[in-house]
Design a protein around this motif. Sequence first.
Motif, PDB file in Angstrom:
ATOM      1  N   TRP A   1     -50.201-116.773  -5.733  1.00 29.95           N
ATOM      2  CA  TRP A   1     -49.271-117.904  -5.693  1.00 29.95           C
ATOM      3  C   TRP A   1     -49.968-119.027  -4.939  1.00 29.95           C
ATOM      4  O   TRP A   1     -50.150-118.962  -3.727  1.00 29.95           O
ATOM      5  CB  TRP A   1     -47.978-117.485  -4.990  1.00 29.95           C
ATOM      6  CG  TRP A   1     -46.899-118.525  -5.011  1.00 29.95           C
ATOM      7  CD1 TRP A   1     -46.814-119.642  -4.209  1.00 29.95           C
ATOM      8  CD2 TRP A   1     -45.758-118.553  -5.864  1.00 29.95           C
ATOM      9  NE1 TRP A   1     -45.689-120.348  -4.526  1.00 29.95           N
ATOM     10  CE2 TRP A   1     -45.009-119.716  -5.524  1.00 29.95           C
ATOM     11  CE3 TRP A   1     -45.276-117.715  -6.868  1.00 29.95           C
ATOM     12  CZ2 TRP A   1     -43.817-120.055  -6.161  1.00 29.95           C
ATOM     13  CZ3 TRP A   1     -44.093-118.051  -7.500  1.00 29.95           C
ATOM     14  CH2 TRP A   1     -43.371-119.203  -7.150  1.00 29.95           C
TER      15      TRP A   1
ATOM     16  N   VAL B   1     -42.563-113.076  -1.940  1.00 35.99           N
ATOM     17  CA  VAL B   1     -43.274-114.305  -2.285  1.00 35.99           C
ATOM     18  C   VAL B   1     -42.452-115.508  -1.826  1.00 35.99           C
ATOM     19  O   VAL B   1     -41.272-115.615  -2.152  1.00 35.99           O
ATOM     20  CB  VAL B   1     -43.505-114.372  -3.805  1.00 35.99           C
ATOM     21  CG1 VAL B   1     -44.219-115.660  -4.189  1.00 35.99           C
ATOM     22  CG2 VAL B   1     -44.298-113.154  -4.284  1.00 35.99           C
TER      23      VAL B   1
ATOM     24  N   TYR C   1     -50.308-113.651 -12.842  1.00 34.43           N
ATOM     25  CA  TYR C   1     -49.858-112.256 -12.877  1.00 34.43           C
ATOM     26  C   TYR C   1     -50.573-111.564 -14.028  1.00 34.43           C
ATOM     27  O   TYR C   1     -50.533-112.049 -15.163  1.00 34.43           O
ATOM     28  CB  TYR C   1     -48.347-112.197 -13.070  1.00 34.43           C
ATOM     29  CG  TYR C   1     -47.757-110.797 -13.049  1.00 34.43           C
ATOM     30  CD1 TYR C   1     -47.479-110.166 -11.844  1.00 34.43           C
ATOM     31  CD2 TYR C   1     -47.491-110.121 -14.230  1.00 34.43           C
ATOM     32  CE1 TYR C   1     -46.939-108.887 -11.816  1.00 34.43           C
ATOM     33  CE2 TYR C   1     -46.948-108.837 -14.215  1.00 34.43           C
ATOM     34  CZ  TYR C   1     -46.680-108.227 -13.012  1.00 34.43           C
ATOM     35  OH  TYR C   1     -46.148-106.954 -12.981  1.00 34.43           O
TER      36      TYR C   1
ATOM     37  N   SER D   1     -46.708-125.150  -7.961  1.00 39.70           N
ATOM     38  CA  SER D   1     -47.307-123.876  -7.564  1.00 39.70           C
ATOM     39  C   SER D   1     -47.796-123.181  -8.826  1.00 39.70           C
ATOM     40  O   SER D   1     -47.073-123.139  -9.826  1.00 39.70           O
ATOM     41  CB  SER D   1     -46.291-122.979  -6.859  1.00 39.70           C
ATOM     42  OG  SER D   1     -45.843-123.538  -5.655  1.00 39.70           O
TER      43      SER D   1
ATOM     44  N   ALA E   1     -41.237-112.747  -8.313  1.00 44.69           N
ATOM     45  CA  ALA E   1     -40.940-113.823  -7.357  1.00 44.69           C
ATOM     46  C   ALA E   1     -39.463-114.154  -7.427  1.00 44.69           C
ATOM     47  O   ALA E   1     -38.800-113.942  -8.446  1.00 44.69           O
ATOM     48  CB  ALA E   1     -41.774-115.067  -7.665  1.00 44.69           C
TER      49      ALA E   1
ATOM     50  N   THR F   1     -40.985-118.881  -2.169  1.00 43.47           N
ATOM     51  CA  THR F   1     -40.721-119.844  -3.222  1.00 43.47           C
ATOM     52  C   THR F   1     -40.091-121.095  -2.617  1.00 43.47           C
ATOM     53  O   THR F   1     -39.689-121.097  -1.453  1.00 43.47           O
ATOM     54  CB  THR F   1     -39.801-119.246  -4.295  1.00 43.47           C
ATOM     55  OG1 THR F   1     -38.595-118.778  -3.667  1.00 43.47           O
ATOM     56  CG2 THR F   1     -40.473-118.062  -4.987  1.00 43.47           C
TER      57      THR F   1
ATOM     58  N   VAL G   1     -49.731-110.674  -7.354  1.00 39.06           N
ATOM     59  CA  VAL G   1     -49.382-112.078  -7.572  1.00 39.06           C
ATOM     60  C   VAL G   1     -50.323-112.967  -6.760  1.00 39.06           C
ATOM     61  O   VAL G   1     -50.501-112.756  -5.563  1.00 39.06           O
ATOM     62  CB  VAL G   1     -47.923-112.363  -7.149  1.00 39.06           C
ATOM     63  CG1 VAL G   1     -47.647-113.872  -7.136  1.00 39.06           C
ATOM     64  CG2 VAL G   1     -46.942-111.676  -8.079  1.00 39.06           C
TER      65      VAL G   1
ATOM     66  N   VAL H   1     -48.775-119.623 -10.599  1.00 36.07           N
ATOM     67  CA  VAL H   1     -48.396-118.217 -10.437  1.00 36.07           C
ATOM     68  C   VAL H   1     -49.194-117.402 -11.441  1.00 36.07           C
ATOM     69  O   VAL H   1     -48.995-117.527 -12.648  1.00 36.07           O
ATOM     70  CB  VAL H   1     -46.889-117.995 -10.675  1.00 36.07           C
ATOM     71  CG1 VAL H   1     -46.496-116.588 -10.242  1.00 36.07           C
ATOM     72  CG2 VAL H   1     -46.059-119.039  -9.960  1.00 36.07           C
TER      73      VAL H   1
END
Length: 295
Positions: A92, A167, A67, A63, A157, A169, A90, A65
């Motif tokens: 993702w 989020v 930011y 994944s 996260a 995960t 975010v 990420v």
Amino acid sequence: MIELVIDQRRKDLGGFEVGRVLPFAKRRTVGPFIFFDHMGPVEFAPGFPRTVDVRPHPHIGLSTVTYLFDGEITHRDSVGVTQKIHPGEVNWMVAGSGITHSERFETLRAEGGKMHGIQAWCALPVEREEIDPSFHHHGVEDLPTYEGGGMWARLIAGEAFGAKAAVKTHSPMFYVHWRLQPGAQAQLPAEYPERAAYVAQGVVEVDGRQFQAGQMLVFQPGQPVLFTAVTEAMVMLLGGEPIGPRFIEWNFVSSSKERLEQAKADWKAGRMKLPDADDSEFIPLPEPAPPNPMS
């Protein structure tokens, strides 16, 4: 308490610099985090060239990420999503069995301005490496915040400090943004076996030593860690449960070398779909480095 200090390695990506932190020779991962880049900070003038944009490219087994502290990026991907990201939000993106995407700086090109942020990759657990690709955008309302004692914190996260971000995960982890005023103290608890802190701005003191922007501190397990801000500072906390060994090559991550070779072949042969809204160009598979005659 401090197991390792990693200094960022500055890399020019064709118009702006990033500080590459993970992977590192002596520490490949921290929890699921297998890649960590500090983007900028850089001040763009209006009209900078399109070559600064990140053209469509592929991922598997992870994944991404994204930011931001400053600026704006437009994301486009092969599952049909076009999404702008602003500071404090975010993006993702779950690559899973395979996704392609681009990152464009269209608003900054038109208006100029500062770009500053972090891009990280989290490796997926072995049993989820080949899940369907997807993309999820989260605004600040999905990300718990706290303020007090000269500290401001946002949970980007995972779970930490008794809070949980919205989020989704795929393994136990945490990712936190701290802003600290000079003299403020804040503590990282010992609840995860793998933990690190990246100083994105300013100077902090940990265990009687001072650390500055561009340094990641990797901590031994089992003890809380006390931070004191020497100057105004910004710190990113990250970690979680260990994910196990992974192979990483170019933009691909997998527990299987054979899967990496398949992904490389698929990209080179044009078998991976490009973003619908951005399919006029792409980043070719890098050629293998020639052998070093001195080795």
